[in-house]
Write a protein that holds these residues in place. Structure first.
Motif, short mmCIF file in Angstrom:
data_model
loop_
_atom_site.label_atom_id
_atom_site.label_comp_id
_atom_site.label_asym_id
_atom_site.label_seq_id
_atom_site.Cartn_x
_atom_site.Cartn_y
_atom_site.Cartn_z
N VAL A 18 10.16 3.30 0.39
CA VAL A 18 11.16 2.43 -0.23
C VAL A 18 12.58 2.85 0.15
O VAL A 18 13.49 2.01 0.21
CB VAL A 18 10.97 2.41 -1.76
N ASP A 19 12.77 4.14 0.42
CA ASP A 19 14.11 4.61 0.74
C ASP A 19 14.43 4.56 2.23
O ASP A 19 15.55 4.89 2.63
CB ASP A 19 14.29 6.06 0.24
N ALA B 68 11.08 -2.52 7.23
CA ALA B 68 10.39 -3.78 7.52
C ALA B 68 10.69 -4.25 8.95
O ALA B 68 9.80 -4.74 9.66
CB ALA B 68 10.79 -4.85 6.52
N ASP B 69 11.95 -4.06 9.38
CA ASP B 69 12.30 -4.45 10.75
C ASP B 69 11.60 -3.55 11.76
O ASP B 69 11.24 -4.00 12.86
CB ASP B 69 13.81 -4.36 10.94
N LEU C 168 -5.55 0.95 5.00
CA LEU C 168 -4.42 0.18 5.52
C LEU C 168 -4.81 -0.54 6.82
O LEU C 168 -4.56 -1.75 6.97
CB LEU C 168 -3.23 1.11 5.76
N MET C 169 -5.44 0.18 7.75
CA MET C 169 -5.84 -0.44 9.02
C MET C 169 -6.90 -1.51 8.80
O MET C 169 -6.90 -2.54 9.47
CB MET C 169 -6.35 0.64 9.98
N GLY C 170 -7.79 -1.28 7.81
CA GLY C 170 -8.83 -2.27 7.53
C GLY C 170 -8.25 -3.57 6.99
O GLY C 170 -8.65 -4.66 7.41
N GLN C 171 -7.29 -3.45 6.05
CA GLN C 171 -6.68 -4.67 5.50
C GLN C 171 -5.90 -5.44 6.57
O GLN C 171 -5.91 -6.67 6.58
CB GLN C 171 -5.77 -4.29 4.34
N ILE C 172 -5.21 -4.71 7.46
CA ILE C 172 -4.48 -5.39 8.55
C ILE C 172 -5.46 -6.09 9.48
O ILE C 172 -5.23 -7.23 9.91
CB ILE C 172 -3.60 -4.38 9.31
N ALA C 173 -6.57 -5.43 9.80
CA ALA C 173 -7.56 -6.03 10.70
C ALA C 173 -8.21 -7.27 10.09
O ALA C 173 -8.62 -8.19 10.80
CB ALA C 173 -8.63 -5.00 11.05
N MET D 2 0.81 -1.22 0.00
CA MET D 2 0.00 0.00 0.00
C MET D 2 0.84 1.27 0.00
O MET D 2 0.48 2.26 -0.63
CB MET D 2 -0.95 0.00 1.21
N VAL D 3 1.93 1.28 0.75
CA VAL D 3 2.72 2.52 0.88
C VAL D 3 4.18 2.28 0.55
O VAL D 3 5.04 3.06 0.96
CB VAL D 3 2.57 3.11 2.31
N GLY D 4 4.47 1.19 -0.15
CA GLY D 4 5.86 0.82 -0.42
C GLY D 4 6.64 1.90 -1.14
O GLY D 4 7.81 2.14 -0.85
#
Length: 535
Positions: A374-375, A380-381, A436-441, A368-370
């Motif tokens: 990206v920089d 990810a960590d 974003l929050m909806g897809q994670i939920a 969604m926000v890659g």
């Protein structure tokens, strides 16, 4: 043949024994192992004593209810059931000592506010109060005190190595109960002198960690309280001695564990012929799954010959069975050949479930926000560090995964916006944050596409790991989307492969017979098929 109910009773008995082991009361099970190995026998007496104290009715298995059980095809006697249970306990304890470097006996007591703790406290207080009243009589009554000295003598002797003749003779001479009784008849017992000798002897025999306890004993004046504390410290010394014996036993068991476990399981099988019923069912289900998979592939291939009988690899069947354990419902009884590693497999399943959620969160966020992050180095960590604390304890029944995912979504949106602000970029609008929050939920929902994708990739990695030769140390290539959890996946994978490879070593001959009968029922039965292997 024994019904599944009896198998489940044995399994319940085993779980009870493992629980008791953590409470410093599985000493009896050590006796059998110690007698079969070149280890000093000084723990044997405490094992028998503990067993008698804890199981005055005979054994916990005698109290297990036979509820909703169908009549067995052949009557299994109680002695046969107990013999199988003892073998199962010995096998499990030996396995735990060998594979778990942290396994030890802990001295734990009943909680004071529990019913058992209250009863113990009342009974002990009554005993020591009665002893104090006897010693305060004129003349003193020493009979109960003499019995305590006799018990202390036996405990001290149990700590000695076979060659310690001098101190053995000295203990027997000083704590000679016949002599003490004669002295009591003439009111000439030096009870404080005897107690001091016991304390000094304990100081010679105890581990350095008990030195402070010995000093406290020397500072105690009241004889009744002193005797009470002596028994408490002796209990601690028993635990120390048992753990010392376990340390000495571990290298021997590690060298001989495959043969030992296989032999013990063979004894269980002889006592209870249906002790492989659940294992057979587990392998049968794996065969059916493989046949279903082959059938689906054939139907999707126009040129496939549907009339030919499919050829199934026994190794593939077995590996697929092992993979199912990573998604096993551990409220069900696990196959008999895997009981010794049930707790470890359940822990691996729980860790994999947590890692799957983390991988899903990272994949959704990147999709969604890659482009915006990206920089950002190690983003990810950073997402993983946000997720891990909020997913702690997700295996508990009280854990609310949906609520945790909502919290993760909120924190990730905040983290992304903060990162964008620091680099002078516009933050996420409300619609993007909500999406974003909806897809994670929604990760928690059944058949969620992201969750299903990550799950398939985890399964693929584990399947690739099992396909490697056991001597090969390198890991298979990590599938896409799992790089954020690569370190954890490789660690869990090595633990999982170690469990599986050892299990194959021990129970491979038993699995071979089952697979032969299920995959090739028309094959002629030779000696290997008609007899359960013992090697």
């Amino acid at each position: 043949m024994m019904t599944r109910t009896v198998i489940q009773i044995l399994h319940a008995f085993l779980k009870a024994q493992l629980l008791l082991a953590t409470l410093n009361i599985q000493d009896r099970a050590l006796t059998v192992i110690l007698q079969a190995n070149p280890v000093p026998q000084r723990c044997v007496s405490l094992c028998a004593e503990r067993h008698q104290q804890l199981y005055p009715w005979g054994s916990p298995c005698a109290l297990l209810p036979f509820r909703n059980s169908s009549p067995p095809k052949t009557v299994i006697t109680f002695d046969e059931l107990m013999a199988a249970a003892r073998n199962l306990t010995d096998l499990t304890l030996a396995h735990e000592i060998a594979v778990n470097a942290n396994f030890c006996i802990k001295h734990e007591d009943f909680p004071q506010n529990s019913f058992a703790g209250t009863v113990k406290q009342i009974v002990h207080k009554a005993f020591w109060d009665h002893l104090e009243s006897e010693l305060n009589e004129d003349p003193p009554e020493y009979e109960h005190a003499i019995k305590l000295f006799e018990e202390i003598k036996e405990i001290l002797l149990s700590f000695l190595t076979p060659g310690a003749n001098r101190i053995h003779n000295q203990i027997c001479e000083v704590l000679d109960t016949d002599l003490i009784r004669q002295q009591a008849e003439h009111n000439a017992v030096d009870i404080h002198g005897l107690a001091n000798y016991i304390i000094n002897t304990m100081g010679k025999l105890c581990a350095p960690v008990r030195d402070n306890d010995i000093k406290q004993l020397k500072a105690t004046d009241n004889i009744v309280e002193l005797l009470r504390q002596i028994f408490h410290v002796l209990d601690l010394m028993k635990v120390d001695m048992a753990n010392y014996t376990i340390q000495n036993l571990r290298p021997y068991l590690q060298r001989n564990l495959v043969d030992y476990e296989r032999t013990k399981f063979q004894e269980i099988l002889e006592e209870t012929p249906s002790a492989l019923d659940l294992t057979t069912e587990w392998i049968k289900e794996s065969i059916e799954d493989e046949l279903s998979s082959i059938s689906d592939e054939s139907s999707s291939s126009p040129g496939a010959d549907s009339s030919s009988k499919p050829i199934i690899s026994p190794t593939l069947v077995l590996n697929n069975g092992y993979l199912k354990l990573l998604q096993w419902d551990y409220r069900k009884t696990i196959p008999e050949t895997l009981i010794t590693d049930e707790v470890r497999l359940q822990e691996l399943r729980e860790k994999l479930n947590q890692l799957k959620i983390i991988a899903c969160v990272c994949l959704i966020t990147n999709n969604m926000v890659g482009a915006a992050i990206v920089d950002v180095p190690d983003f990810a960590d950073q997402l993983k560090r946000i997720s891990v604390p909020l997913l702690e304890g997700m295996n508990k029944k009280t854990f609310d995964l949906k609520e945790a995912l909502n919290a993760i979504g909120v924190q990730i949106c905040s983290k992304v916006n903060r990162s964008l602000t620091e680099r002078g970029l516009p933050t996420l609008n409300e619609e993007m944050q909500s999406n974003l929050m909806g897809q994670i939920a929604h990760i928690v929902e059944e058949n969620n596409p992201v969750s299903s994708l990550i799950d398939k990739r985890i399964q693929f990695f584990m399947r690739s790991l099992l396909a490697l030769p056991s001597f090969q140390k390198c890991m298979p290539t990590m599938p896409g989307g799992l790089s954020v959890i690569q370190t954890e996946m490789e660690f869990i994978g090595s633990q999982y492969a170690s469990i599986v490879n050892f299990n194959k070593q021990v129970y491979g001959p038993f699995y071979a017979n089952i697979l032969r009968k299920l995959l090739f029922p028309e094959a002629p039965m030779g000696k290997a098929e008609t007899e359960t292997p013992t090697t």
